[in-house]
Design an enzyme around this catalytic site. Structure first.
Site, PDB file in Angstrom:
ATOM      1  CB  THR A   1      -0.876   0.045   1.265  1.00  0.00           C
ATOM      2  OG1 THR A   1      -0.044   0.346   2.390  1.00  0.00           O
ATOM      3  CG2 THR A   1      -1.616  -1.272   1.513  1.00  0.00           C
ATOM      4  CG  ASP A   2      -0.138   4.887  -1.808  1.00  0.00           C
ATOM      5  OD1 ASP A   2       0.517   4.203  -2.632  1.00  0.00           O
ATOM      6  OD2 ASP A   2      -1.132   5.561  -2.100  1.00  0.00           O
ATOM      7  CB  CYS A   3       0.797   3.787   4.715  1.00  0.00           C
ATOM      8  SG  CYS A   3      -0.706   2.808   4.558  1.00  0.00           S
ATOM      9  CE1 TYR A   4       2.503  -0.510   8.189  1.00  0.00           C
ATOM     10  CE2 TYR A   4       0.362   0.292   7.413  1.00  0.00           C
ATOM     11  CZ  TYR A   4       1.271   0.090   8.438  1.00  0.00           C
ATOM     12  OH  TYR A   4       0.957   0.485   9.703  1.00  0.00           O
ATOM     13  N   PRO A   5       4.661  -0.144   1.764  1.00  0.00           N
ATOM     14  CG  PRO A   5       6.582   1.064   1.250  1.00  0.00           C
ATOM     15  CD  PRO A   5       5.487   0.953   2.275  1.00  0.00           C
TER      16      PRO A   5
END
Ligand code: SF4
Ligand code: SF4
Lengths: 135, 406
Positions: free
Chosen positions: B138-142
């Site tokens: 995800t954008d926060c957990y790439p």
């Protein structure tokens, strides 16, 4: 009367030799086959008990020693890791010979190597890998 | 004269509390009478050490750099899958989880050499464990993949959390069929070849407090060699079953949900277990102190093996097919003697729960209390008891609607 239990490991070329027949016929021994695991063309594993007069058992053992096979006393093959045993008694009713035994109070389980015939039933029963057959 | 938990704790702190095990209290009550024994004894300690499948542990393994969210992804500890349906780096491993590649029972009976119970034991033993996790990014957990050794001492939290432990009484399993069967009660030989039971009987926690008068939510306990708490009733808590006049259930009844800090626990009291043809589980050590607040509680805690009855159940047909009926009732003194009689046949018995270890736990808890190292807690709420109207339901299966909304 003497009894001896041994584990024989046979190379492929000896598998078809009548070893048990020779022990009975030539050495006048009683032979009980406790376990046999033979894979043609590979190797065979035979657990037998020889009984008879001491002199005859010794002669039978000498005959076996003259073959190109590996001989181990049975007791070496079974290892009961006492430190891992939780003394639950789970294995006790399954052991056919009483080698695994509980004390009067039902508290401690002990293992008597001499009674063990390496049937491996306890290995399937014990959840903690306490009994190990070292082949 | 009734006592309070507060008063008992004061005595524990002063090193003056009288503590006996659930075995020792039997003789004491017989010798002195229950009234006098209740005045003298402050605490009775219990113990049990048996396989408990509804066990597991959760961990927070710390954020990776860059960050990954295994929540909604996958995670494996020594190849055993752990549940990831939480936040980024929290996972839960259940005792019965098995590696994806394990043949299970496809080669029957399966060996089940390694699984969740063993992972928990290895961690508690201080061994490094291989952790593999994936996320979808995800954008926060790439990050999408992590692969590393982990050790319990490096984890932020490692908590044992068992939704059902400490079963109050259990069945005695036998096999009426003509072939060997492999069950969670062990290998059962055909035609009543053996009988397996699973309870510490007179030492078992809930059999010493059969109506849950003292053990409740918040009770501090010995758990896996460390300290834990009762956090709820266990799943399948079924207090409404038949009981003896003394209040002791004659079939499986109450259960406990427990938790505690895994980092304090010891591999001696948390052991992975393999049941041939059945699966993997975790053998858990639990000890519960019972404050002797009055004579009634003491009478309960002085229960003897002879007074605790269990049902003999056929596991070839009755159990799997959920058919009611027992082949007979036996008591724990008979079970521990090594043979019982069922249908006129003498059968050898095997215990799954270790009485020897249950005794060690009760002794060890007794010593901790005597030393002042373990104080009792007042439960914040009691567990549903025999009169609570709890019913134990089977699943009511209903057909799925195949074409929704049509
Ligand atoms: S292998 Fe196990 S079950 Fe078989 S005789 Fe030896 S101890 Fe008993
Ligand atoms: S089943 Fe295993 S742990 Fe239990 S008594 Fe037998 S050898 Fe010991």
């Amino acid at each position: 009367m003497k009894k001896k239990r041994v584990v024989l490991t046979l190379p492929p070329d000896l598998i078809e030799q009548p070893i048990v027949y020779n022990l009975i016929k030539n050495h006048d021994l009683m032979v009980s086959i406790l376990r046999a695991n033979i894979t043609p063309k590979e190797q065979g594993r035979l657990v037998i008990e020889l009984s008879g007069e001491k002199r005859k058992v010794d002669a039978g053992m000498a005959y076996l020693a003259g073959l190109e096979i590996e001989i181990q006393p049975l007791a070496q093959d079974i290892k009961w890791h006492e430190d891992r045993c939780i003394h639950c008694t789970f294995c006790v009713p399954t052991c056919p010979t009483g080698a695994l035994h509980r004390d009067e109070e039902g508290l401690q389980v002990s293992f008597n190597k001499d009674k063990c015939i390496a049937c491996e039933l306890c290995i399937k029963v014990c959840p903690y890998n306490v009994v190990e057959i070292q082949f | 004269m009734a006592k309070t938990i507060k008063e008992i704790n004061e005595r524990i702190k002063k090193g003056k509390a009288v503590v006996v095990t659930a075995e020792e209290v039997i003789e004491l009550a017989e010798k002195k009478g229950t009234k006098k024994a209740a005045q003298e004894v402050d605490v009775v300690t219990t113990g049990t050490f048996g396989p408990m499948c509804s066990s597991g542990a959760y961990f927070n393994f710390g954020h990776t750099k860059p960050r990954i969210k295994v929540g909604g992804g996958t995670s494996f500890l020594n190849n055993v899958p752990a549940y990831t349906g939480f936040a980024a780096v929290d996972i839960y491993i259940g005792a019965t989880a098995i590696p994806d590649g394990d043949p299970r029972n496809s080669v029957f009976p399966g060996e089940f050499n390694y699984g969740g119970g063993h992972v928990i034991e290895d961690l508690v033993n201080g061994k490094d464990v291989a952790f593999v996790g994936t996320g979808y990014g995800t954008d926060c957990y790439p990050r999408k993949h992590v692969e590393t050794l982990i050790n319990i001492k490096d984890l932020n939290e490692a908590v044992l959390f068992n939704p059902r432990n400490g079963y109050q009484n259990y069945n005695v399993a036998v096999n009426l069929s003509d072939k060997v069967i492999y069950t969670y009660m062990g290998m059962l030989q055909p035609r009543l070849g053996n009988a397996n039971y699973c309870s510490a009987g007179q030492l078992s926690p809930l059999l010493n407090d059969p109506l849950y008068k003292t053990i409740g939510i918040g009770t501090r306990i010995f758990l896996g060699g460390g300290i834990g708490y009762v956090v709820w009733n266990g799943t399948q808590h079924n207090p409404g079953v038949k009981r003896t006049p003394g209040g002791v259930p004659t079939s499986p009844a109450g259960t406990l949900a427990v938790m505690g800090d895994l980092k304090q626990m010891s591999p001696q009291w948390l052991k992975g277990a393999s049941f041939t043809g059945y699966g993997v589980t975790l053998t858990v050590g639990i000890g519960i102190p019972i404050p002797i607040l009055n004579e009634e509680i003491l009478v309960h805690a002085a229960v003897k093996d002879e007074d605790i009855k269990a049902q003999v159940v056929d596991y070839s047909q009755s159990y799997p097919q959920v058919q009611p009926g027992s082949l007979g009732e036996v008591n724990y003194s008979q079970l521990k003697s090594g043979t019982i009689e069922v249908n006129g046949k003498k059968i050898n018995t095997g215990g799954i729960s270790s009485y020897a270890k249950a005794r060690e736990i009760a002794q060890s808890l007794k010593q901790s209390i005597e030393k002042g190292a373990f104080l009792l807690t007042e439960p914040v709420a009691l567990l549903p008891s025999a009169d609570a109207g709890v019913t134990f339901k089977l699943l009511n299966e209903r057909p799925l609607r195949k074409t929704r909304g049509k």
